[in-house]
Motif scaffolding. Structure first.
Motif, PDB file in Angstrom:
ATOM      1  N   ARG A 107       0.958  -1.281  -0.006  1.00 31.96           N
ATOM      2  CA  ARG A 107      -0.047   0.086   0.128  1.00 31.96           C
ATOM      3  C   ARG A 107       0.967   1.353   0.036  1.00 31.96           C
ATOM      4  NH1 ARG A 107      -2.925  -3.252  -1.371  1.00 31.96           N
ATOM      5  NH2 ARG A 107      -5.073  -3.652  -0.631  1.00 31.96           N
ATOM      6  N   LYS A 108       0.235   2.396  -0.043  1.00 29.47           N
ATOM      7  CA  LYS A 108       1.034   3.895  -0.185  1.00 29.47           C
ATOM      8  C   LYS A 108       1.873   4.011   0.874  1.00 29.47           C
ATOM      9  CE  LYS A 108       0.518   8.573  -0.823  1.00 29.47           C
ATOM     10  NZ  LYS A 108      -0.547   9.611  -0.929  1.00 29.47           N
ATOM     11  N   THR A 109       1.770   3.564   2.202  1.00 32.73           N
ATOM     12  CA  THR A 109       2.397   3.804   3.375  1.00 32.73           C
ATOM     13  C   THR A 109       3.170   2.683   3.813  1.00 32.73           C
ATOM     14  OG1 THR A 109       1.031   5.365   4.011  1.00 32.73           O
ATOM     15  CG2 THR A 109       2.501   4.886   5.682  1.00 32.73           C
ATOM     16  N   LEU A 160       8.759  -5.721   7.014  1.00 35.41           N
ATOM     17  CA  LEU A 160       7.633  -4.878   6.873  1.00 35.41           C
ATOM     18  C   LEU A 160       8.601  -3.591   6.632  1.00 35.41           C
ATOM     19  CD1 LEU A 160       4.840  -4.373   7.701  1.00 35.41           C
ATOM     20  CD2 LEU A 160       5.594  -3.898  10.113  1.00 35.41           C
ATOM     21  N   GLN A 161       7.894  -2.651   5.918  1.00 25.24           N
ATOM     22  CA  GLN A 161       8.470  -1.295   5.371  1.00 25.24           C
ATOM     23  C   GLN A 161       7.579  -0.362   5.661  1.00 25.24           C
ATOM     24  OE1 GLN A 161      11.195  -1.298   2.082  1.00 25.24           O
ATOM     25  NE2 GLN A 161      10.252   0.652   1.180  1.00 25.24           N
ATOM     26  N   TYR A 162       7.770   0.936   6.012  1.00 24.68           N
ATOM     27  CA  TYR A 162       7.079   2.145   6.233  1.00 24.68           C
ATOM     28  C   TYR A 162       7.749   3.131   5.159  1.00 24.68           C
ATOM     29  CZ  TYR A 162       5.175   6.336   7.866  1.00 24.68           C
ATOM     30  OH  TYR A 162       4.407   7.814   7.841  1.00 24.68           O
ATOM     31  N   ASN A 163       6.957   3.485   4.301  1.00 23.79           N
ATOM     32  CA  ASN A 163       7.533   4.473   3.068  1.00 23.79           C
ATOM     33  C   ASN A 163       7.329   5.807   3.643  1.00 23.79           C
ATOM     34  OD1 ASN A 163       7.844   2.189   1.352  1.00 23.79           O
ATOM     35  ND2 ASN A 163       5.672   1.946   1.365  1.00 23.79           N
ATOM     36  N   PHE A 164       8.310   6.587   3.744  1.00 29.61           N
ATOM     37  CA  PHE A 164       8.218   8.156   3.932  1.00 29.61           C
ATOM     38  C   PHE A 164       7.799   8.744   2.713  1.00 29.61           C
ATOM     39  CE2 PHE A 164      11.560   6.856   6.881  1.00 29.61           C
ATOM     40  CZ  PHE A 164      10.993   7.161   7.766  1.00 29.61           C
ATOM     41  N   THR A 165       8.266   8.239   1.309  1.00 31.94           N
ATOM     42  CA  THR A 165       8.050   8.510   0.103  1.00 31.94           C
ATOM     43  C   THR A 165       7.822   7.562  -0.765  1.00 31.94           C
ATOM     44  OG1 THR A 165      10.208   8.914  -0.805  1.00 31.94           O
ATOM     45  CG2 THR A 165       9.327  10.675   0.545  1.00 31.94           C
ATOM     46  N   ILE A 168      11.634   6.029  -0.697  1.00 29.24           N
ATOM     47  CA  ILE A 168      12.456   6.064   0.529  1.00 29.24           C
ATOM     48  C   ILE A 168      11.514   5.259   1.518  1.00 29.24           C
ATOM     49  CG2 ILE A 168      13.736   7.042   1.975  1.00 29.24           C
ATOM     50  CD1 ILE A 168      14.169   9.333   0.273  1.00 29.24           C
ATOM     51  N   GLY A 169      11.953   4.497   2.262  1.00 31.09           N
ATOM     52  CA  GLY A 169      11.452   3.818   3.433  1.00 31.09           C
ATOM     53  C   GLY A 169      12.335   3.113   4.409  1.00 31.09           C
ATOM     54  N   LEU A 170      11.531   3.005   5.630  1.00 28.64           N
ATOM     55  CA  LEU A 170      12.324   2.478   6.715  1.00 28.64           C
ATOM     56  C   LEU A 170      11.768   0.910   7.010  1.00 28.64           C
ATOM     57  CD1 LEU A 170      14.089   2.639   9.156  1.00 28.64           C
ATOM     58  CD2 LEU A 170      12.334   3.584  10.388  1.00 28.64           C
ATOM     59  N   PHE A 171      12.970   0.263   7.022  1.00 29.04           N
ATOM     60  CA  PHE A 171      12.177  -1.434   7.126  1.00 29.04           C
ATOM     61  C   PHE A 171      12.943  -2.036   8.083  1.00 29.04           C
ATOM     62  CE2 PHE A 171      16.154  -1.747   4.596  1.00 29.04           C
ATOM     63  CZ  PHE A 171      16.815  -2.723   5.150  1.00 29.04           C
ATOM     64  N   ALA A 172      12.010  -3.009   8.566  1.00 32.47           N
ATOM     65  CA  ALA A 172      12.392  -4.199   9.541  1.00 32.47           C
ATOM     66  C   ALA A 172      12.365  -5.554   8.967  1.00 32.47           C
ATOM     67  CB  ALA A 172      11.842  -4.224  11.080  1.00 32.47           C
TER      68      ALA A 172
END
Length: 207
Positions: A107-109, A160-165, A168-172
């Motif tokens: 999804r987007k985020t 699992l990734q959180y997308n800033f844009t 670009i994303g932060l992942f664990a």
């Protein structure tokens, strides 16, 4: 045994201290009936960070490479009754992973994905600090650099990734890794646990 395995190590003072440590441990190896000094080891959980670059093949599959950092820290103690040789070993690795990624939920985020790949890690700094204690008093110290081997591994993970844009994303990424034996005598967490669960954290760039 330590002197026999390391005939050229240390100054004459250090070798004298080692001899005294060995003499004070003579006959103290519990349950062995020999004068051999027992070596105890403790390996800390590795620390891992990653910077990843992902290339989309289509909406479901992608290829990834990047750069990873790992720190492996171990402590060893030889001797007993305050007559000991204590070693602190740290190996710093830079790694280059190559893996395939399959999106499970996107999804987007937030996004959820699976991965499968191979990593090669290059040792960049591997100090070994040794302290020699005689009757509980620090008598000598040494610092050397280990010849740590390159490390290859294969692994699979669920991330699992959180997308800033969108790029670009932060992942664990909880992962199961198998570390291929290197043939070296250097002991680390990975030699004791070739199958290892890890939780890499990092920043991913996608294009």
């Amino acid at each position: 045994a330590f002197l026999a395995d390391n005939p050229g190590d240390g100054s004459s003072h250090t070798r004298s201290v080692i001899m005294n440590i060995a003499l004070n441990n003579a006959g103290n190896a519990p349950g062995t009936g020999t004068d051999k000094i027992i070596r105890n080891s403790h390996h800390y959980m590795p620390v891992n960070f990653s910077l990843a670059l992902k290339y989309r093949l289509n909406h479901r599959f992608a290829l990834e490479t990047g750069l990873s950092y790992s720190r492996l820290r171990s402590e060893f103690e030889m001797g007993s009754n305050d007559n000991t040789i204590n070693e602190q070993q740290t190996i710093h690795y830079l790694g280059i992973p190559v893996k395939g990624i399959c999106n499970i939920y996107n999804r987007k985020t937030w996004s959820l994905y699976g991965s499968l790949g191979v990593t090669t890690e290059i040792p960049v700094y591997s100090p070994l600090n040794t302290s020699y204690y005689l009757h509980g008093i620090l008598k000598a110290t040494d610092q050397t650099t280990l010849r740590a081997p390159w490390q290859w591994s294969v692994g699979t993970g669920l991330g699992l990734q959180y997308n800033f844009t969108p790029n670009i994303g932060l992942f664990a990424e909880p992962s199961l890794q198998y570390y291929i034996p290197t043939g070296t005598q250097i002991e680390t967490y990975r030699t004791e646990h070739p199958f290892t669960f890890s939780l890499p954290l990092g920043i991913r760039f996608t294009w």
